[in-house]
Structure formats: structure tokens, C-alpha cells
Scaffold this active site. Structure first.
Site, PDB file in Angstrom:
ATOM      1  N   ASP A 260       0.008-151.694 -78.481  1.00  0.00           N
ATOM      2  CA  ASP A 260       0.342-153.077 -79.011  1.00  0.00           C
ATOM      3  C   ASP A 260       1.447-153.565 -78.591  1.00  0.00           C
ATOM      4  OD1 ASP A 260       2.033-151.505 -80.508  1.00  0.00           O
ATOM      5  OD2 ASP A 260       0.953-151.944 -82.262  1.00  0.00           O
ATOM      6  N   ASP A 261       1.915-154.539 -78.867  1.00  0.00           N
ATOM      7  CA  ASP A 261       3.334-155.241 -78.435  1.00  0.00           C
ATOM      8  C   ASP A 261       4.448-154.737 -79.249  1.00  0.00           C
ATOM      9  OD1 ASP A 261       2.203-156.873 -76.214  1.00  0.00           O
ATOM     10  OD2 ASP A 261       1.459-158.551 -77.796  1.00  0.00           O
TER      11      ASP A 261
END
Ligand code: WTA
Length: 695
Positions: free
Chosen positions: A561-562
Site C-alpha cells: 500500500d502507500d
């Protein structure tokens, strides 16, 4: 509300990727009995309360823990003090959002207190004189020691002070302190009276501290005048004051601040002080009574909040509760490090992160060991510091992060070899994937090729180790966290959520709860469900990618994910972006991670300037400095971008979504491998960004 019963799990899921274990019948047992399991030839007594001696025993116990979590964990929990025992059906949960609200209960009906189990229990059993906390200052000449009995007294005094200030069971107390003995003491004091601690890492800025105090409604703040980190002094109280003012501006009043005078860093005379609101720790707490009755709490009573970054929005207040967290942190500490009462154990993590919670403040003390609390940094005054401390206290178990190892490795082997490390038995690693080169250095140079390396994969949310070797029970592989701990059922999923069998690569999810599963996101149960249980219904989604090899070993490949992992610190790209955009010259920002030789990942920020600023969208070095300073101010120094890359345009899809994949490739100079960029609204952006690299 639908409950998914514990018996739904068949034995086939017990260790994914490995051959199904042979068919053995494991009886359901009462919580206090030792289970007798017929092994190949002889009957062996296996319980996780004892040391585990073989892979066979691990397998027996693992199977039991999966098939009958309630019985397995009750057996382990029975060695602790429970004011009231848990109910027969103490464990229930729902991990499937489609079936109703997500929830987890362990030891339901049980009543206990973690501070009692970490301190009073040892004193009551005659171990009050065992050293509990050893303080090693930033300056090697500063040290202090407290026995279990003395630690208990200090905790009681502070607990009494908190009560005198009106802190009650269930209230949240913010703690913003450096690594001095008073930090774990503060955590234990809160737990003793049933207050919920919310520790904020001392490297966070005033803004970050304020946001956390406001979200948790912490009216009481425990802090410190300041701290020395190597040769730098940090005025924590000044930052804390600013945070309290920021809260007031938002209409939230922090009305009580307790300040410890850390006079080797910042003396009282140089510390801002607001009479009425502020109180000096040394003068007020010392005169409090040194005994304080324990507040007995339900097993599911909140123990602490710890804020952590996700891929979107503000940091989340991860909530852990008492009984399950206590049992899991104790069990993992015991088995992963092979802890025995009186061992000298050193975890270099700061209590501001989950590792310092589970493997400094709680797990080790629940096992009665001697804990080192280190104020300084591994390279001060020289790169021999860690090994000097190992030699000085005869440390048996040492637990640190790959980033520290990589930086020490660069300084050369002679610093290590100059110190006697013969006391070391087990070495641990946490926080990020450990590269095989650092693993080998740790094993061969630090551990003289005799100490097993525990590469522990886990998260703030999991509260304790999930995938990890156990010392000497199976062969480690450099860079792999190896196999699941008791009660943990990992699953490798493809992007559609299909579970992959055998050798596979995908995302890592967990199939059933373990005792220290996070119970909610503070004040936002919806976010909890969406974030962790929404992406793959029926599973807890970790946010990490992973590979399972032919031996069933797990290899964590990093976040999918970020979220960026900088020196083992989790940082959300969205947080850094919003800090950058707060600068008046910044129109837009996009942040990605890139490989960094020491930190694991570095922060790479693309910045689009406002119209009329700079030349053709390119700013100067002074502006770069201002942008970086803005992030330090908003989040903290550890989140400062390593690179600012001017971006007159960002690669966006026609619907306006930034293509981070493209930005990652440009950051790591791999633009030849961009793949398909035909969906970009303006493909020429790529070439212009490449041209601006290094400008
Ligand atoms: C990463 C720290 C590979 C992972 C305990 C995870 C790891 C995040 C390891 C959690 C490991 C932690 N190998 N990656 N042994 N340990 N991670 O919440 O990406 O600060 O999701 O908890 O760190 O970070 P957190």
C-alpha cells in the site's frame, strides 16, 4: 450479530504450504491440565508454558493452537494472576464484514491487571530483588538500576499521583517522553489504575502530538524537560507546550502536565513551565505513597492506544486490550527469545513504537527478566556502543532493527570484535525486511555464528510477533521470517482474494484472530473494518506482500500500500504529501519510497510549484530546504524527505489519478521498465520528469 465459532477451522489449514501434518487427535482440555500427546514413540508432555525443545513439539503445539485457540491460550494464561477466571466460552469473534460487525474477544469474563502480572506477581513470588530495569544513558557514564520491588514502588507513586489528579479507569493519558526509566514506569502506572496510555514517540512534532492528544481526548500529559541524543539536545517540553497550545486553539484543553527534569539534557531552569497546569515529577511524585491498590479490569478493558500510519488519512489510533495482549506479549517474548527469569535482555526500540510496548515494557517484564532501557543511539560515542553495553551487562538476548545493523556494519567489524559478546544467546530483528547481507553480518560477526537470528514479522496492529523463527527449533534462512507463531494462520492471497496454496507470491493476510489482535481503531470502528477487513472479506489484511517458498517459509516483500518504511518507521505517503502542500509555494505533491542503503527505504517527494514560483516549475535549494523543514515541523524529523524532485507536471490518468508506479520507477532510475503508460493523460510528462532528476 453472527459469531464465527472457533471449531470452524479444519486441520488442513494449520500450516499452509507445508505437507499436512500427520493425523493426530488433540483432545479438548481444561485450561490447567498439561496435554499428553502421543508422539511417534513416547508420550511427551507439551504445553507452551514450558520451554519448547523440538520442531516436533512446536508442530504439536501449533496444531493445538489452531484447532482449539480457546483451550491453548487458556492453558498458557493459567500461569498468570487472574482476579477472576475467564468463562468457559471465553473466545469468540467475527472476521467477516459480510456477516456483521468485526469483533474479537479473548478471556471474556476474566478479570486481571497487566501491571500486577508484570511486577507485583514477581515480588509476591519472592523475586523482588531481581533487577527489573537498567538505565543506560546517552552518556556512557550515566546509569541506574531498579529491582522489581523498586520499580513497583515507583509505579505505585506515579499511579497515586495520577489518581490524585483525577485520572480514572478508562481515561486516556498521553505520554511524550524519551527512553528513560520513567517511560515504562508511566505506562505501567496507567495500566495499574486502568487508565489507557497513548505513548507518542519523542521524535514526533508538536503538530503530531497535538493531533494524537486531541483524538484520544488526553487531558493529562506526562513529559520530560528534554533529552540528549548523541550530541544533540532536544527540548521536549517546549515541543509539548506548543502541542498543548495547538490543542487549545482547537478548543481542547490539556489541563495537567507532569514534567520529568532530565537535567543532563535540559535543566528545570531552562524549561518553560506554566504554574497551575504544569507539575515537576521529581518534587510531586516522590512524596506519594509507594503502594497503590490495583484496579482490576475486564480482559477486554482497553490497555493502550498507539497511533500508526496507514495509506490514507490521519494516523489511526490502534487499540489493544488487556488480557489477550498480556498473554500474547508474554508468550511471544518467552518463546521467541527463550527468556528465563533473570536473563539480561535488551531491546533497542523506543517505547514510542509498538516494539517498545510489547518487547520492552510488557512482554519481558511479564517473564521476570532484566530489561535495559537505552537513552542514546547505537553510534554514540562510537560504533562500539551496542557491543560495549552487551559486554557491560552480559546481555543474553539482543533485539534491534535492520537499519541499525546496516549502519553499524558500514563502520567495520573491529568495533564489534573489540567487545566480549560471549553472553549473547539469541539475536532478534524487527521493523522491516532484513537483507541477507545484514542478516549474515549479524549472524557471523555479532553472533560469532553461534546465535540464531529471530527475524520477527509483525505490526502495531498485531501487538506481537506473527511470523518468526523460534531459537534452535528449525533452520533459519537469511531474509525469511520463516513460520507462524502459535495461533497464527497466514494466507497468501492473489489480488482477487483467492487463497494460494503451496509455493506462492501475493499479499499476506491472517485468517483467524490471535489474542493481541487490534480490537478497533479508536473512535472509528468503521475505518477499522474497512481498512483491515474490507479488502479481503473474511481475512485480516496486513498491507504487506509476501512469498511462501517450497518449505512453507514466509518471505515478507514489503508494503503493497502507500506506506513507506523508513528505518523501520511507518510513514504514510499521504501524511507527507499534505505536509508539503501546506507550504504556500507547493501546489501539489506526490511521495513514493525508494531503496535506501541504510534506511531500507527513503522518502522521495515530487513537488509541483504554484504558478509564478521558480522557473518553469523548478525551484531553488532554499525552497527545497523550506519544504523539508515543513515536513519536520508537521510530522517529525524522521519523516523528512530525502529527495525533492521538481515536477511541473505529474503522471496522471485521464481521470486525474496519479500513477505512483511511474513515479517509483523514475525515483529508482528504472524508467526503461515503465511498462504500459498509454493510460497517461499526457505521456510527455515522463520525459520531462526524467530530465529534472537531480535538479
Ligand atoms: C514491516 C513494527 C519484514 C512490515 C513491528 C509491517 C517487517 C510493518 C518486519 C509494521 C520483518 C515489520 N520483515 N517486514 N521482520 N517487521 N515489518 O506497525 O511492512 O511499525 O507491515 O510494527 O513493518 O510496522 P509497525
Amino acid at each position: 450479530m453472527q459469531t464465527v465459532g472457533r471449531m470452524k477451522f479444519g486441520r488442513g489449514q494449520c500450516k499452509a504450504g507445508q505437507k499436512a501434518t500427520r493425523s493426530i487427535h488433540i483432545p479438548r482440555v481444561s485450561s490447567t491440565r498439561i496435554v499428553k500427546i502421543a508422539s511417534a514413540a513416547t508420550a511427551v508432555q507439551v504445553t507452551a508454558r514450558e520451554q519448547i525443545k523440538s520442531f516436533e513439539q512446536y508442530k504439536e503445539l501449533y496444531e493445538w493452537s489452531i484447532r482449539d485457540p480457546a483451550g491453548f491460550w487458556a492453558d498458557f494464561a493459567s500461569q498468570f494472576h487472574w482476579e477472576k477466571k475467564w468463562a468457559e466460552d471465553h473466545f469468540d469473534y467475527n472476521f467477516d464484514v459480510r456477516k456483521g460487525p468485526v469483533f474479537v474477544n479473548f478471556f471474556k469474563g476474566g478479570v486481571t491487571n497487566i501491571c500486577y502480572n508484570a511486577l507485583d506477581r514477581h515480588v509476591a513470588e519472592g523475586h523482588g530483588a531481581t533487577p527489573c530495569l537498567l538505565f543506560e544513558g546517552n552518556d556512557p557514564d550515566r546509569q541506574k538500576a531498579l529491582t522489581y520491588a523498586e520499580t513497583l514502588e515507583e509505579v505505585c507513586k506515579l499511579a497515586n499521583w495520577l489518581k490524585a489528579k483525577g485520572v480514572k479507569k478508562g481515561d486516556t493519558v498521553a505520554i511524550y517522553m524519551p527512553m528513560i526509566l520513567e517511560l515504562p514506569i508511566a505506562m505501567l502506572a496507567c495500566a495499574r489504575i486502568g487508565a489507557v496510555h497513548s505513548v507518542v514517540f519523542g521524535g514526533f512534532s508538536a503538530d503530531s502530538l497535538a493531533g494524537r492528544m486531541e483524538d484520544a481526548k488526553s487531558r493529562v500529559l506526562l513529559t520530560c524537560s528534554g533529552v540528549m541524543r548523541a550530541t544533540k539536545s532536544i527540548k521536549l517540553k517546549s515541543i509539548a507546550d506548543k502541542a498543548v497550545s495547538l490543542c487549545a486553539e482547537q478548543g481542547f484543553n490539556v489541563d495537567t502536565v507532569l514534567v520529568y527534569e532530565n537535567d543532563n539534557a535540559i535543566a528545570a531552569a531552562d524549561t518553560p513551565f506554566t504554574p497551575g497546569r504544569d507539575h515537576w515529577w521529581q518534587s510531586e511524585v516522590a512524596s506519594m505513597p509507594s503502594t497503590c491498590p490495583v484496579e482490576w479490569v475486564d480482559s477486554e478493558h482497553p490497555l493502550f492506544l498507539l497511533y500508526t500510519s496507514g495509506s490514507t488519512g490521519k494516523p489511526k489510533g490502534v487499540l489493544h486490550t488487556t488480557g489477550g495482549y498480556m498473554i500474547y506479549s508474554a508468550a511471544t517474548s518467552k518463546h521467541v527469545f527463550g527468556l528465563q527469569r533473570g536473563d539480561v535482555y535488551w531491546c533497542t526500540a523506543d517505547c514510542g513504537w509498538i516494539t517498545g510496548h510489547s518487547y520492552l515494557a510488557y512482554g519481558p517484564m511479564l517473564n521476570g527478566v532484566t530489561n535495559i532501557v537505552f537513552e542514546g543511539v547505537p553510534t554514540h560515542p562510537t560504533p562500539a556502543r551496542c557491543w560495549e553495553v552487551v559486554e557491560k551487562y552480559k546481555v543474553k538476548q539482543f533485539y534491534t532493527a535492520p537499519t541499525a545493523l546496516r549502519s553499524l556494519m558500514r563502520s567495520g567489524d573491529e568495533w564489534v570484535k573489540a567487545c566480549d559478546r560471549s553472553s549473547l544467546k539469541v539475536l532478534g530483528s524487527v521493523g522491516e525486511p532484513i537483507n541477507p547481507e545484514a542478516w549474515r553480518w549479524y549472524h557471523e560477526v555479532v553472533g560469532d555464528s553461534r546465535c540464531p537470528i529471530m527475524d520477527t514479522w509483525w505490526q502495531t496492529e498485531t501487538g506481537g510477533h506473527m511470523i518468526t523463527p523460534l531459537p534452535g527449533l528449525w533452520q533459519e534462512k537469511p531474509g525469511s521470517a520463516t513460520l507462524p507463531f502459535f495461533g497464527v494462520v497466514p494466507a497468501v492471497l492473489d489480488e482477487k482474494g483467492n487463497e494460494l496454496e503451496g509455493e506462492a507470491e501475493g499479499v499476506l493476510a491472517l485468517k483467524q484472530p490471535w489474542p493481541s489482535t487490534l480490537r478497533t481503531v479508536y473512535n472509528d470502528h468503521k475505518r477499522y473494518e474497512e481498512n483491515y477487513f474490507g479488502p479481503f472479506p473474511g481475512y485480516y489484511f496486513s498491507g504487506d506482500g509476501c512469498r511462501r517458498d517450497a518449505d512453507g517459509y514466509y518471505w515478507i516483500t514489503g508494503r503493497v500500500d502507500d506506506v513507506i518504511n523508513v528505518s523501520g518507521h511507518r510513514i504514510g505517503t499521504a501524511e507527507v504529501e499534505s505536509a508539503l502542500v501546506a507550504h504556500p509555494s507547493c501546489a501539489e505533491a506526490a511521495v513514493v519510497g525508494y531503496d535506501h542503503p541504510i534506511k531500507g527505504q527513503g522518502i522521495y517527494a515530487y513537488v509541483t510549484l504554484m504558478e509564478g514560483v521558480g522557473h518553469d516549475g523548478v525551484g531553488d535549494d532554499a525552497l527545497k530546504k523550506q519544504l523539508v523543514a515543513g515536513v519536520r515541523e508537521t510530522i517529525g524529523a524522521f519523516a523528512a524527505p530525502d529527495v525533492i524532485h521538481w515536477a511541473p507536471g505529474l503522471p496522471k490518468t485521464r481521470s486525474g489519478k496519479i500513477m505512483r508506479r511511474v513515479l517509483r520507477k523514475i525515483a529508482s532510475k528504472e524508467e526503461e521498465q515503465l511498462g504500459d503508460i498509454s493510460t497517461l493523460a499526457d505521456p510527455s510528462v515522463v520525459a520531462s520528469l526524467v530530465n529534472l532528476r537531480g535538479k
